[in-house]
Design a protein around this motif. Structure first.
Motif, mmCIF file in Angstrom:
data_model
loop_
_atom_site.group_PDB
_atom_site.id
_atom_site.type_symbol
_atom_site.label_atom_id
_atom_site.label_comp_id
_atom_site.label_asym_id
_atom_site.label_seq_id
_atom_site.Cartn_x
_atom_site.Cartn_y
_atom_site.Cartn_z
ATOM 1 N N THR A 123 0.726 -0.932 -0.191
ATOM 2 C CA THR A 123 0.533 -0.164 0.214
ATOM 3 C C THR A 123 0.996 1.063 -0.006
ATOM 4 N N LEU A 124 1.984 1.098 0.791
ATOM 5 C CA LEU A 124 2.488 2.017 0.815
ATOM 6 C C LEU A 124 3.723 2.174 -0.432
ATOM 7 N N ALA A 125 4.004 1.081 -1.169
ATOM 8 C CA ALA A 125 4.412 1.280 -2.525
ATOM 9 C C ALA A 125 4.263 1.623 -4.001
ATOM 10 N N LEU A 126 2.449 0.603 -3.890
ATOM 11 C CA LEU A 126 1.826 0.518 -5.241
ATOM 12 C C LEU A 126 0.559 0.659 -4.588
ATOM 13 N N PRO A 127 0.383 2.612 -3.908
ATOM 14 C CA PRO A 127 -1.095 2.603 -3.826
ATOM 15 C C PRO A 127 -2.818 2.179 -4.527
ATOM 16 N N GLN A 128 -2.224 2.902 -5.602
ATOM 17 C CA GLN A 128 -2.719 2.637 -6.915
ATOM 18 C C GLN A 128 -2.866 1.067 -7.263
ATOM 19 N N ARG A 129 -1.837 0.046 -7.185
ATOM 20 C CA ARG A 129 -2.006 -1.633 -7.238
ATOM 21 C C ARG A 129 -3.380 -2.113 -5.628
ATOM 22 N N VAL A 130 -2.107 -2.112 -4.955
ATOM 23 C CA VAL A 130 -3.304 -2.308 -3.690
ATOM 24 C C VAL A 130 -3.513 -1.808 -2.265
ATOM 25 N N ASN A 131 -4.888 -1.409 -2.612
ATOM 26 C CA ASN A 131 -5.866 -0.661 -1.626
ATOM 27 C C ASN A 131 -6.788 -1.573 -0.926
ATOM 28 N N VAL A 132 -7.928 -0.812 -0.603
ATOM 29 C CA VAL A 132 -8.966 -1.040 0.167
ATOM 30 C C VAL A 132 -9.678 -2.903 0.108
ATOM 31 N N GLY A 133 -9.091 -2.921 -1.494
ATOM 32 C CA GLY A 133 -10.925 -4.059 -1.644
ATOM 33 C C GLY A 133 -9.196 -5.379 -1.573
ATOM 34 N N VAL A 134 -8.421 -5.427 -1.847
ATOM 35 C CA VAL A 134 -7.221 -6.178 -2.003
ATOM 36 C C VAL A 134 -7.677 -6.456 -0.472
ATOM 37 N N ALA A 135 -7.174 -5.117 0.670
ATOM 38 C CA ALA A 135 -7.430 -6.049 2.030
ATOM 39 C C ALA A 135 -8.707 -6.942 2.738
ATOM 40 N N PHE A 136 -9.345 -6.436 1.721
ATOM 41 C CA PHE A 136 -10.726 -6.789 1.951
ATOM 42 C C PHE A 136 -10.804 -7.984 1.203
ATOM 43 N N LEU A 137 -10.695 -8.598 0.412
ATOM 44 C CA LEU A 137 -10.454 -9.922 -0.044
ATOM 45 C C LEU A 137 -9.122 -11.301 0.539
ATOM 46 N N ASN A 138 -8.568 -9.938 1.236
ATOM 47 C CA ASN A 138 -7.491 -11.047 1.996
ATOM 48 C C ASN A 138 -8.028 -11.364 3.915
ATOM 49 N N GLY A 139 -8.734 -10.071 4.256
ATOM 50 C CA GLY A 139 -9.044 -10.711 4.958
ATOM 51 C C GLY A 139 -10.084 -11.663 5.165
ATOM 52 N N LEU A 140 -10.983 -11.751 3.933
ATOM 53 C CA LEU A 140 -12.056 -12.951 4.112
ATOM 54 C C LEU A 140 -11.011 -13.730 3.928
ATOM 55 N N VAL A 141 -9.764 -14.097 3.025
ATOM 56 C CA VAL A 141 -8.977 -15.339 2.569
ATOM 57 C C VAL A 141 -9.084 -15.843 4.155
ATOM 58 N N LEU A 142 -8.420 -14.507 5.558
ATOM 59 C CA LEU A 142 -7.767 -14.899 6.206
ATOM 60 C C LEU A 142 -8.847 -15.393 7.465
ATOM 61 N N ASP A 143 -9.880 -14.861 7.352
ATOM 62 C CA ASP A 143 -11.183 -15.043 8.323
ATOM 63 C C ASP A 143 -11.461 -17.368 8.089
ATOM 64 N N ILE A 144 -11.470 -17.421 7.134
ATOM 65 C CA ILE A 144 -11.856 -18.568 6.156
ATOM 66 C C ILE A 144 -10.177 -19.791 7.344
ATOM 67 N N LEU A 145 -8.813 -19.066 7.183
ATOM 68 C CA LEU A 145 -8.569 -20.343 7.325
ATOM 69 C C LEU A 145 -8.096 -20.265 8.689
ATOM 70 N N LEU A 146 -8.491 -19.160 9.370
ATOM 71 C CA LEU A 146 -8.195 -19.075 10.640
ATOM 72 C C LEU A 146 -10.080 -19.768 11.518
ATOM 73 N N GLY A 147 -10.478 -19.527 10.916
ATOM 74 C CA GLY A 147 -11.672 -20.328 10.804
ATOM 75 C C GLY A 147 -12.975 -19.248 11.978
#
Length: 160
Positions: free
Chosen positions: A45-69
């Motif tokens: 996000t600090l390096a490339l804010p136009q490519r990694v943003n809140v949407g990418v964070a949200f999707l990774n959070g969903l994956v993390l929720d699934i992985l961690l239960g």
């Protein structure tokens, strides 16, 4: 070979962070596990804010929720909030030294853990323990190394 990696560098680094987040660790060390996904998302996000943003964070959070239960959306909301704050202030944070950035990442990691605790408390009635904040310290301490490794990879692969 570099051409193929260039397009997948961010996804691969986030996949590695997800794996590190769920990797089994000894019971004595597990409470100190850094927030790998937060570190990697924070760097990109600090390096490339136009490519990694809140949407990418949200999707990774969903994956993390699934992985961690955990309940679906807890990590998504917390990561989205933290990455939103980082993305809104990326120009200022880029000018800080790595150790000042580490302090700011520590504050954001504390916010991340407090949001997760608050949401879990609302859903499952857990109680706060100071041990929930140990990852804040380790995340802050791992930031300089994560920053240097990912910056070197970004420069070598010319990710933009």
């Amino acid at each position: 070979m570099h051409l193929g990696l260039k397009h997948w560098a961010i996804a691969i680094s986030l996949l590695v962070a997800q794996m590190l987040q769920i990797m089994p660790m000894p019971i004595m060390v597990d409470p100190y596990r850094p927030d790998w996904v937060l570190l990697v998302l924070g760097y990109w996000t600090l390096a490339l804010p136009q490519r990694v943003n809140v949407g990418v964070a949200f999707l990774n959070g969903l994956v993390l929720d699934i992985l961690l239960g955990t309940a679906l959306g807890i990590h998504s909301l917390a990561l989205s909030l933290v990455i939103f704050i980082l993305a809104a202030n990326y120009q200022r944070l880029r000018n800080y030294s790595v150790w000042q950035q580490a302090f700011m990442i520590g504050l954001l990691a504390a916010l991340y853990h407090l949001v997760i605790f608050w949401l879990q408390h609302m859903l499952t009635d857990i109680y706060f323990l100071f041990d929930y904040l140990w990852p804040v310290l380790t995340t802050m301490l791992f930031w300089p190394w994560c920053f240097m490794i990912l910056r070197k990879a970004r420069r070598q692969l010319k990710v933009s």
